[in-house]
Design an enzyme around this catalytic site. Sequence first.
Site, mmCIF file in Angstrom:
data_model
loop_
_atom_site.group_PDB
_atom_site.id
_atom_site.type_symbol
_atom_site.label_atom_id
_atom_site.label_comp_id
_atom_site.label_asym_id
_atom_site.label_seq_id
_atom_site.Cartn_x
_atom_site.Cartn_y
_atom_site.Cartn_z
ATOM 1 N N GLU A 228 -19.778 -27.103 4.738
ATOM 2 C CA GLU A 228 -19.797 -28.568 4.541
ATOM 3 C C GLU A 228 -20.265 -29.139 5.865
ATOM 4 O OE1 GLU A 228 -18.586 -30.154 1.642
ATOM 5 O OE2 GLU A 228 -16.672 -29.231 1.125
ATOM 6 N N CYS A 262 -18.629 -37.592 8.077
ATOM 7 C CA CYS A 262 -19.824 -36.903 7.580
ATOM 8 C C CYS A 262 -20.629 -37.840 6.696
ATOM 9 C CB CYS A 262 -19.446 -35.636 6.838
ATOM 10 S SG CYS A 262 -18.255 -35.912 5.520
HETATM 11 P P1 NDP Z 1 -18.475 -28.345 15.040
HETATM 12 O O1 NDP Z 1 -19.587 -27.672 14.310
HETATM 13 O O2 NDP Z 1 -18.601 -28.532 16.489
HETATM 14 O O3 NDP Z 1 -17.095 -27.562 14.810
HETATM 15 C C1 NDP Z 1 -16.549 -27.322 13.527
HETATM 16 C C2 NDP Z 1 -15.501 -26.245 13.637
HETATM 17 O O4 NDP Z 1 -16.133 -25.002 13.959
HETATM 18 C C3 NDP Z 1 -14.471 -26.489 14.744
HETATM 19 O O5 NDP Z 1 -13.224 -25.986 14.334
HETATM 20 C C4 NDP Z 1 -15.048 -25.667 15.884
HETATM 21 O O6 NDP Z 1 -14.109 -25.339 16.844
HETATM 22 C C5 NDP Z 1 -15.551 -24.446 15.133
HETATM 23 N N1 NDP Z 1 -16.572 -23.661 15.800
HETATM 24 C C6 NDP Z 1 -17.359 -23.988 16.870
HETATM 25 N N2 NDP Z 1 -18.198 -22.978 17.153
HETATM 26 C C7 NDP Z 1 -17.959 -21.994 16.245
HETATM 27 C C8 NDP Z 1 -18.531 -20.705 15.985
HETATM 28 N N3 NDP Z 1 -19.522 -20.207 16.728
HETATM 29 N N4 NDP Z 1 -18.045 -19.972 14.954
HETATM 30 C C9 NDP Z 1 -17.052 -20.461 14.170
HETATM 31 N N5 NDP Z 1 -16.481 -21.659 14.356
HETATM 32 C C10 NDP Z 1 -16.928 -22.425 15.379
HETATM 33 O O7 NDP Z 1 -18.244 -29.728 14.295
HETATM 34 P P2 NDP Z 1 -17.236 -30.881 14.654
HETATM 35 O O8 NDP Z 1 -15.852 -30.356 14.628
HETATM 36 O O9 NDP Z 1 -17.707 -31.591 15.856
HETATM 37 O O10 NDP Z 1 -17.373 -31.821 13.382
HETATM 38 C C11 NDP Z 1 -18.365 -32.762 13.230
HETATM 39 C C12 NDP Z 1 -19.401 -32.320 12.226
HETATM 40 O O11 NDP Z 1 -18.772 -31.958 10.999
HETATM 41 C C13 NDP Z 1 -20.362 -33.431 11.892
HETATM 42 O O12 NDP Z 1 -21.660 -32.899 11.814
HETATM 43 C C14 NDP Z 1 -19.881 -33.897 10.518
HETATM 44 O O13 NDP Z 1 -20.865 -34.539 9.768
HETATM 45 C C15 NDP Z 1 -19.437 -32.601 9.917
HETATM 46 N N6 NDP Z 1 -18.506 -32.817 8.816
HETATM 47 C C16 NDP Z 1 -18.910 -32.555 7.546
HETATM 48 C C17 NDP Z 1 -18.086 -32.821 6.471
HETATM 49 C C18 NDP Z 1 -18.521 -32.566 5.065
HETATM 50 O O14 NDP Z 1 -17.671 -32.613 4.181
HETATM 51 N N7 NDP Z 1 -19.799 -32.308 4.790
HETATM 52 C C19 NDP Z 1 -16.740 -33.384 6.676
HETATM 53 C C20 NDP Z 1 -16.407 -33.600 8.058
HETATM 54 C C21 NDP Z 1 -17.267 -33.328 9.083
HETATM 55 P P3 NDP Z 1 -13.955 -26.300 18.131
HETATM 56 O O15 NDP Z 1 -13.892 -27.713 17.644
HETATM 57 O O16 NDP Z 1 -12.668 -25.864 18.665
HETATM 58 O O17 NDP Z 1 -15.142 -26.073 18.979
#
Ligand code: NDP
Length: 457
Positions: A228, A262
């Site tokens: 997502e 998002c």
């Molecule tokens: P990120 O992609 O930075 O992080 C998402 C999650 O992945 C966090 O828990 C993060 O940990 C973790 N993560 C980071 N690097 C890795 C990796 N290499 N492997 C596995 N997991 C990893 O996104 P954000 O948290 O900043 O969220 C914002 C984004 O999410 C926006 O683009 C938004 O649009 C999208 N989003 C989409 C939704 C949907 O339903 N389509 C709903 C909500 C948000 P950590 O934060 O600790 O780095």
Amino acid sequence: MKIINPATEEIITQIEVDSSATILAKFNAAKKAQKEWASTNLESRMEIIRQFKFILQKDMEELSNLLTEEMGKPISQSRNEIKATLTRIDFFLENVSSVLKEEWVFRDSSQMMEEVLRREPLGIIANISAWNYPYFVGSNVFIPALLCGNAVLYKPSEFTSLTGLAIAKRLHQSGIPERVFIPIIGEGQIGAELNSMPVNGVFFTGSYNTGIKVANEVQKKLLKLQLELGGKDPIYVCDDAAVELAAESTADGAFYNNGQSCCSVERIYVHEKIYDPFVERFLKTVRAFKMGSPKEESTYLGPLTRKSQIVYLQQQIQDAIEKGATLLTGGKPVSDQKGYYFEPTVLTHTNHKMEIMREESFGPVIGIQKVKDDAEAISLMNDSCFGLTAGVYSQNRSRAEKILNQINSGSVYWNCCDRVSPRLPWSGRGHSGLGLTLSKEGILCFTQPKGYHLKTI
Ligand code: NDP
């Protein structure tokens, strides 16, 4: 890991993070516990989730305050998020029995042959969650996953780890065994380590860039993978729209949760005939938004959650101005106070050469572009790698639906925006993701089908 309050830049606390060794131990514990959990009857799992809902409701003030402190979401919006999560839980509880019910799809009495479709849980799920709506994006996955009999290894974002731990504590209080729902704490690398475990499904919510990394890692294992991801969600305001309503509604859609949703409105196209009054009303609405401490009831805009986003937004704004955009308001961080506050920013005279109309901003920044007709609006709305949501404001439903039928995105809106319903699938196209959550299909996706061919001899 230090947990920072984005409104004050003070350290709230420090917490232990996981390591490769603890993740492996947690995975092994979940593996042992999952089968037993799956063998409990559905009604008892539903009763536990009902209890979880009751505890969320009871602890709403404490949990809202924690979320506000940790990610800077205004307190009224934190409360709204938890309240809406209760409604989602109701949806899952109301629908899980019918979705999981076995189906007799064929019965031939002469050959004594029967065909039956049953559903089994996937097994162990990695649930990697974004920080912007930790209750929503977490519960879209872990509630149906648990109801279907899966064990969940849940990694909240580093920016909402305290909320993640608070959710885990309440699930355990409700009766979910500690080895069936296990939080994994740490930064992105810890998420990558979690994905390297032999889990049976990865349900990831986050950005496109991280989503691609996750897909590259996971796909070669042929696992169930759902992504997502982000959006660059467009709105088109037709010349017959109710201008004031459209301006106020889209301003809210763009700036609620500081634009960190998002499905935030990320770009607006306005028919030339109503462009000037729309922009005037939009600007008036944005200027009236109250920015301040997220703890204040009347605050609409708090700080950004991540400090790094300030530089990113400034670059997008700079790029737009250099390419001819007009900055009507905002454009910079609030400099005279602590915290990651960024002024709500409105740019006009934008075009698709600008990053602001192409790349997700994920902040309180919006570009508005004038269009001459519906055809131009449709072409611009579809000119994006993303496809999460899109909306049209018009007083003519058939005109709006005709436009929406031509838009390539998973959800479409008429005279509304920035809206999610548990009853409809939440799915992104293109760079907005793979698979879906919510709706009945969002329960089904935590199961795998098994077809029984049964012959009586
Ligand atoms: P990120 O992609 O930075 O992080 C998402 C999650 O992945 C966090 O828990 C993060 O940990 C973790 N993560 C980071 N690097 C890795 C990796 N290499 N492997 C596995 N997991 C990893 O996104 P954000 O948290 O900043 O969220 C914002 C984004 O999410 C926006 O683009 C938004 O649009 C999208 N989003 C989409 C939704 C949907 O339903 N389509 C709903 C909500 C948000 P950590 O934060 O600790 O780095």
